[in-house]
Motif scaffolding. Structure first.
Motif, short mmCIF file in Angstrom:
data_model
loop_
_atom_site.label_atom_id
_atom_site.label_comp_id
_atom_site.label_asym_id
_atom_site.label_seq_id
_atom_site.Cartn_x
_atom_site.Cartn_y
_atom_site.Cartn_z
N LEU A 35 38.29 33.88 37.19
CA LEU A 35 39.47 34.60 36.71
C LEU A 35 39.08 35.80 35.85
O LEU A 35 39.71 36.86 35.93
CB LEU A 35 40.40 33.66 35.95
CG LEU A 35 41.13 32.62 36.81
CD1 LEU A 35 41.90 31.65 35.91
CD2 LEU A 35 42.04 33.28 37.82
N SER A 36 38.03 35.64 35.05
CA SER A 36 37.57 36.76 34.23
C SER A 36 37.05 37.90 35.10
O SER A 36 37.33 39.08 34.84
CB SER A 36 36.46 36.29 33.28
OG SER A 36 36.98 35.41 32.33
N GLU A 37 36.33 37.55 36.15
CA GLU A 37 35.82 38.57 37.07
C GLU A 37 36.98 39.27 37.79
O GLU A 37 36.99 40.48 37.91
CB GLU A 37 34.88 37.92 38.09
CG GLU A 37 34.19 38.91 38.99
CD GLU A 37 33.19 38.23 39.91
OE1 GLU A 37 33.07 38.70 41.06
OE2 GLU A 37 32.54 37.26 39.49
N GLU A 38 37.94 38.48 38.23
CA GLU A 38 39.10 39.06 38.91
C GLU A 38 39.88 39.96 37.95
O GLU A 38 40.33 41.04 38.32
CB GLU A 38 40.01 37.95 39.44
CG GLU A 38 41.18 38.45 40.24
CD GLU A 38 42.04 37.33 40.79
OE1 GLU A 38 43.17 37.63 41.22
OE2 GLU A 38 41.61 36.16 40.79
N ASN A 39 40.02 39.52 36.71
CA ASN A 39 40.72 40.32 35.71
C ASN A 39 39.99 41.65 35.48
O ASN A 39 40.63 42.70 35.41
CB ASN A 39 40.83 39.54 34.40
CG ASN A 39 41.67 40.26 33.37
OD1 ASN A 39 42.66 40.88 33.69
ND2 ASN A 39 41.26 40.17 32.11
N ALA A 40 38.67 41.59 35.37
CA ALA A 40 37.89 42.82 35.17
C ALA A 40 38.07 43.76 36.36
O ALA A 40 38.23 44.98 36.19
CB ALA A 40 36.41 42.48 34.97
N ASN A 41 38.05 43.21 37.57
CA ASN A 41 38.24 44.03 38.77
C ASN A 41 39.63 44.66 38.78
O ASN A 41 39.78 45.84 39.13
CB ASN A 41 38.02 43.20 40.04
CG ASN A 41 36.58 42.82 40.25
OD1 ASN A 41 35.67 43.46 39.73
ND2 ASN A 41 36.36 41.76 41.01
N LEU A 42 40.63 43.88 38.40
CA LEU A 42 41.99 44.41 38.37
C LEU A 42 42.15 45.49 37.30
O LEU A 42 42.83 46.50 37.52
CB LEU A 42 42.99 43.28 38.14
CG LEU A 42 43.20 42.34 39.33
CD1 LEU A 42 44.05 41.14 38.91
CD2 LEU A 42 43.84 43.06 40.50
N GLN A 43 41.51 45.30 36.16
CA GLN A 43 41.58 46.32 35.10
C GLN A 43 40.92 47.61 35.58
O GLN A 43 41.43 48.71 35.33
CB GLN A 43 40.90 45.82 33.83
CG GLN A 43 41.74 44.83 33.06
CD GLN A 43 41.06 44.34 31.80
OE1 GLN A 43 39.85 44.44 31.64
NE2 GLN A 43 41.84 43.78 30.90
N GLU A 44 39.79 47.49 36.27
CA GLU A 44 39.11 48.66 36.82
C GLU A 44 40.01 49.37 37.83
O GLU A 44 40.12 50.59 37.83
CB GLU A 44 37.80 48.23 37.48
CG GLU A 44 36.95 49.37 37.98
CD GLU A 44 35.65 48.89 38.59
OE1 GLU A 44 35.16 49.57 39.50
OE2 GLU A 44 35.13 47.84 38.16
N TYR A 45 40.67 48.59 38.68
CA TYR A 45 41.58 49.16 39.67
C TYR A 45 42.73 49.90 38.99
O TYR A 45 43.08 51.01 39.39
CB TYR A 45 42.11 48.04 40.57
CG TYR A 45 43.16 48.49 41.54
CD1 TYR A 45 42.83 49.19 42.70
CD2 TYR A 45 44.51 48.23 41.28
CE1 TYR A 45 43.80 49.61 43.58
CE2 TYR A 45 45.49 48.65 42.17
CZ TYR A 45 45.14 49.35 43.31
OH TYR A 45 46.11 49.77 44.17
N VAL A 46 43.30 49.28 37.96
CA VAL A 46 44.41 49.91 37.24
C VAL A 46 43.95 51.21 36.59
O VAL A 46 44.65 52.23 36.64
CB VAL A 46 45.01 48.94 36.20
CG1 VAL A 46 45.95 49.67 35.24
CG2 VAL A 46 45.75 47.82 36.89
N GLU A 47 42.76 51.20 35.99
CA GLU A 47 42.24 52.42 35.36
C GLU A 47 42.07 53.53 36.39
O GLU A 47 42.40 54.69 36.13
CB GLU A 47 40.92 52.12 34.66
CG GLU A 47 41.08 51.30 33.39
CD GLU A 47 39.75 50.85 32.79
OE1 GLU A 47 38.69 51.37 33.21
OE2 GLU A 47 39.78 49.98 31.91
N LYS A 48 41.56 53.18 37.57
CA LYS A 48 41.40 54.18 38.64
C LYS A 48 42.77 54.71 39.07
O LYS A 48 42.92 55.91 39.31
CB LYS A 48 40.67 53.58 39.83
CG LYS A 48 39.19 53.39 39.59
CD LYS A 48 38.50 52.79 40.81
CE LYS A 48 37.03 52.55 40.55
NZ LYS A 48 36.36 51.94 41.70
#
Length: 104
Positions: A35-48
């Motif tokens: 879940l932490s990895e998925e959260n980090a990926n989602l945050q990166e996506y949102v930033e992009k």
């Protein structure tokens, strides 16, 4: 002797519970990492996406500015307002198939 047997049974039961709890903790740790990895990926996506939105907004502002400056500097007169039209997507239905012509 009887008391010792009961205590040994209780020890065995508690050891089993302990092992079950350790297994659950391990499983929860794995899920937490995922879940932490998925959260980090989602945050990166949102930033992009936010950066892309800012870029598009800047481009839009620049194009609007160029359009306004072009109108102010242009020696050619635009056609009369009654004959000028542009396409506008209907606000009732945002489908690209539903386009109507509006007069300026």
């Amino acid at each position: 002797v009887e008391k010792n047997l009961k205590l040994e049974e209780k020890i065995t039961m508690l050891q089993q519970q302990n092992e079950e709890l350790r297994a659950r903790i391990e499983q929860n740790t794995v899920i937490t990492r995922q879940l932490s990895e998925e959260n980090a990926n989602l945050q990166e996506y949102v930033e992009k996406e936010v950066e892309e939105k800012k870029k598009l907004s800047r481009t839009n502002e620049e194009l609007l500015w160029k359009l306004q400056e072009g109108d102010a500097v242009s020696p050619v007169k635009p056609p009369p307002a009654s004959s000028t039209s542009f396409y506008h997507c209907s606000s009732e239905n945002s489908s690209p198939a539903k386009v109507r012509t509006l007069r300026r």
